[in-house]
Design an enzyme around this catalytic site. Structure first.
Site, mmCIF file in Angstrom:
data_model
loop_
_atom_site.group_PDB
_atom_site.id
_atom_site.type_symbol
_atom_site.label_atom_id
_atom_site.label_comp_id
_atom_site.label_asym_id
_atom_site.label_seq_id
_atom_site.Cartn_x
_atom_site.Cartn_y
_atom_site.Cartn_z
ATOM 1 N N ASN A 61 0.753 -1.045 0.122
ATOM 2 C CA ASN A 61 -0.224 0.084 -0.006
ATOM 3 C C ASN A 61 0.764 1.405 0.028
ATOM 4 O O ASN A 61 1.658 1.217 -0.874
ATOM 5 C CB ASN A 61 -1.098 -0.251 1.071
ATOM 6 C CG ASN A 61 -0.654 -0.300 2.502
ATOM 7 O OD1 ASN A 61 -0.141 -1.296 2.999
ATOM 8 N ND2 ASN A 61 -0.886 0.680 3.230
ATOM 9 N N ASP A 62 0.940 2.228 0.975
ATOM 10 C CA ASP A 62 1.370 3.476 0.800
ATOM 11 C C ASP A 62 2.911 3.416 0.392
ATOM 12 O O ASP A 62 3.783 2.632 1.052
ATOM 13 C CB ASP A 62 1.208 4.175 2.091
ATOM 14 C CG ASP A 62 0.115 4.242 2.725
ATOM 15 O OD1 ASP A 62 -0.985 3.580 2.394
ATOM 16 O OD2 ASP A 62 -0.083 4.711 3.850
ATOM 17 N N PRO A 63 3.092 4.578 -0.560
ATOM 18 C CA PRO A 63 4.626 4.780 -0.674
ATOM 19 C C PRO A 63 5.157 5.480 0.422
ATOM 20 O O PRO A 63 4.495 6.392 1.094
ATOM 21 C CB PRO A 63 4.429 5.724 -1.930
ATOM 22 C CG PRO A 63 3.203 6.413 -1.969
ATOM 23 C CD PRO A 63 2.103 5.424 -1.423
ATOM 24 N N GLN A 78 4.667 0.284 2.182
ATOM 25 C CA GLN A 78 4.071 -0.611 3.246
ATOM 26 C C GLN A 78 3.634 -2.043 2.513
ATOM 27 O O GLN A 78 3.225 -1.917 1.305
ATOM 28 C CB GLN A 78 2.645 -0.091 3.509
ATOM 29 C CG GLN A 78 2.737 1.290 4.378
ATOM 30 C CD GLN A 78 3.026 1.216 5.643
ATOM 31 O OE1 GLN A 78 2.212 0.590 6.450
ATOM 32 N NE2 GLN A 78 4.350 1.287 6.077
ATOM 33 N N SER A 122 3.351 4.157 7.969
ATOM 34 C CA SER A 122 3.708 5.034 7.129
ATOM 35 C C SER A 122 4.676 6.183 7.761
ATOM 36 O O SER A 122 4.467 6.611 8.772
ATOM 37 C CB SER A 122 2.881 5.795 6.202
ATOM 38 O OG SER A 122 2.259 4.691 5.389
#
Ligand SMILES: *[C@@H]1O[C@H](CO)[C@@H](O)[C@H](O)[C@H]1NC(C)=O
Ligand SMILES: *[C@@H]1O[C@H](CO)[C@@H](O)[C@H](O)[C@H]1NC(C)=O
Ligand SMILES: *[C@H]1O[C@@H](CO)[C@H](O)[C@@H](O)[C@@H]1NC(C)=O
Length: 587
Positions: A61-63, A78, A122
């Site tokens: 998921n998130d950069p 993630q 994150s």
């Protein structure tokens, strides 16, 4: 295939139980015929993206913490090393010389200390004055409650350009919730910037009360002890939790060059600021353009209604994004996560889920009212064989196939020209006039209009039963006098993108704040097997859709220009390129 097998097997069992009666045998034939019409599985490897960022397998998921160091670009993300659903999150880490070809390294951060034992979530990177990067990230330190604190990590060996090892100093956690902050909604530290006297500032996203989104400011002299400023940088009612805030300076109107997050603001009146938040309630990324008052440590959007106006980086599938300043090419680059639109069961069967959108250069539009975004120039190095069309008029109800290349993995740039806007539909329903997505839902690609819908059918089957439409539609504004500016709608309509059932196929749309009175508008679409990522009017409006064709994949994917309006549309120029596959994390 598996579905067919199961059905036939069940019927054979029944056949055995019932004895081979004539009736049962006939039923079996019917079931078999019906099952054969079920499209092939979306697990097909031809639907895995070719040039979008993803690890070899599993969930992302998130950069996180994009950065440039000693000739290498780094992206963290993630990552679940154990499967294709969210869980067991660590910081995946990949490096690249060109933001296109990627090499996967071992995870940079994993739960290992008391303040991140139950999660390494994150965060962002900040470059220290000596050039060393530091990572700030959210840790979860309790098994029972989702209690969030902020940690720091430094490279073990600053001579290693690949930054393979990260150390978490013993003074972690460096920020804990307190003073009325909701500890379960307190995460995603931004890149820190330098304030007067060399002191540091950073933001942490949160929510106050039940729904006021908040970006808290923290201050530090030494990057070790942090204290919260009395007032947040900014907040807005009814927006819910602000995840992954991002706050950065941009050059005034029209200059493409990026600015370092710590650019001195004093004496530079021509610097504007952008504040972006990922709204957990809506699962999209929203931003405003405004001014940063350094003395008061407050951010004020230029448009007083900005927090309600809902400018988005991308009107499609794009979340938890983060920018960084690239000192090598003096530009600001945006990374954003696009999840899948299939089911979790499909993801488990595929063995992967989630991609990063193509990195985009971002800068302020000459109007000063919004950003422009464009795929980083390095993407063009992947362009192969191409086809160009010029000066082709598409009559109402007509379409034109672009032949001579494969288009399942392609880059398409088109310049359209509409000779007359006289036939544009009137936009008289106020409920639709203010809501692009609803408007596009009501007037999709198949609904004939005045000027438009016109645009591309991508990932289309030969019979066009499957097709994803990316298009424009021009309206005459209703209320404000006859000379008011035409309204341009851009849509990505995947409702016919696949014969497979159980897919999430919403129409995505945004208005394009452009002056189309000369009839001209451009579109660029990056097609990548299960991604359709489009940039309207030079990057004013962007839309990313995930689609999983059951017929139109591999060599069977076709590309068309279509016009379902009542007015002629001219393709002044169209170039389509086949796209090569870069090195992608060993996949
Ligand atoms: C630090 O990294 C450099 C460059 O990769 C390497 O030559 C050196 O051996 C590393 N030092 C240690 C202590 O690992
Ligand atoms: C913190 O946020 C959670 C989730 O929104 C909410 O359920 C809880 O009531 C909040 N706690 C406080 C003290 O506001
Ligand atoms: C992506 O998946 C779709 C379909 O399951 C959800 O509706 C979205 O909320 C989700 N997006 C994000 C950012 O999680």
């Amino acid at each position: 295939m598996r579905g067919l097998g199961r059905v036939v097997w069940a019927w054979l069992l029944l056949l055995q139980l019932a004895g081979a009666s004539h009736v049962v045998y006939e039923n079996l034939l019917e079931v078999e015929a019906a099952a054969a019409a079920v499209p092939p599985s979306i697990v097909d490897p031809l639907l895995r993206t070719g040039y979008h960022f993803q690890p070899r397998k599993n969930w992302i998921n998130d950069p996180n913490a994009p950065l440039y160091y000693k000739g290498w670009y780094h992206i963290f993300y993630q990552y679940n090393p154990k499967g294709a659903v969210w869980g067991n999150i660590v910081w995946g880490h990949s490096v690249s010389r060109d933001l296109i070809n990627w090499v996967a390294l071992k995870p940079a951060l994993e739960p290992s200390i008391p303040s991140d034992r139950y999660g390494c979530w994150s965060g962002s990177a900040t470059t220290m004055p000596d050039g060393t990067p530091a990572i700030m990230y959210t840790g979860v330190n309790r098994p029972d409650v989702d209690y969030q604190v902020q940690n720091v990590a430094y490279p073990r060996n600053t001579s290693d350009p690949l930054l393979r090892e990260w150390v978490k100093p013993s003074h972690n956690p460096i920020i804990v919730p307190g003073g009325g902050v909701n500890a379960t909604q307190f995460r995603d530290p931004t890149t820190a910037w330098r304030a007067a006297g060399g002191h540091w500032r950073l933001l942490i996203g949160s929510v106050s009360g039940s729904a006021r989104g908040v970006a808290y400011v923290y201050r530090s002299r030494d990057f070790r002890r942090w204290t919260r400023a009395r007032r947040p940088l900014h907040s807005a009612a009814a927006t819910g939790m602000w995840e992954c805030p991002d706050f950065y300076p941009v050059e005034a109107a029209g200059r493409r060059e990026g600015l370092d997050t710590s650019v001195p603001g004093g004496g530079r009146p021509r610097v504007k600021y952008v504040l972006k938040n990922s709204l957990d309630l809506r699962r999209y990324d929203y931003y405003t353009v405004g001014a940063y008052d350094r003395r008061a440590e407050r951010y004020v959007p230029d448009d007083p209604a900005g927090d309600e106006r809902h400018l988005r980086y991308d009107y499609g599938n794009f979340y938890a994004s983060k920018t960084f300043y690239d000192p090598a090419k003096r530009r600001r680059i945006l990374w954003g996560w696009a999840n899948e639109s299939d089911t979790s069961a499909d993801d488990v069967a595929k063995g992967w889920a989630g991609i990063q959108a193509i990195p985009r250069t971002v800068w302020l539009d000459p109007s000063g009212k919004q950003l422009l975004q464009w795929p980083i120039e390095e993407v063009e190095a992947l362009r192969g064989r191409s086809v160009t069309l010029k000066g082709r008029v598409i009559k109402p109800g007509q379409h034109l196939e672009v032949t001579g290349l494969q288009t399942a993995q392609a880059d398409v740039e088109v310049s359209f020209e509409v000779p007359s806007l006289a036939g544009a539909e009137r936009l008289d329903d106020p409920a639709l006039a203010g809501d692009a997505q609803r408007l596009c839902g009501a007037r999709g690609a198949a609904v004939e209009g005045g000027v438009g819908p016109f645009g591309l059918w991508v990932l289309a089957s030969a019979d066009r039963r499957e097709r994803t439409a990316v298009f424009f539609r021009v309206f005459r504004a209703a209320a404000a006098g006859s000379d008011s500016k035409p309204v341009v709608l851009m849509c990505s309509d995947p409702t016919k993108s696949s014969l497979n059932p159980n897919l999430y196929q919403p129409t995505f749309a945004g208005f394009v704040d452009t002056d189309i009175s000369n009839g001209k508008i451009s579109l660029r679409t990056l097609i990548d097997r299960s991604v359709v990522e489009s940039f309207g009017a030079g990057g004013k409006t962007c839309i990313l859709s995930r689609v999983y064709p059951s017929l139109a994949f591999g060599k069977n994917a076709r590309l068309y220009v279509f016009n379902s309006g009542k007015a002629d549309v001219k393709v002044s120029r169209l170039t389509a390129w086949e796209m090569r596959k870069p090195r992608m994390n060993g996949a």
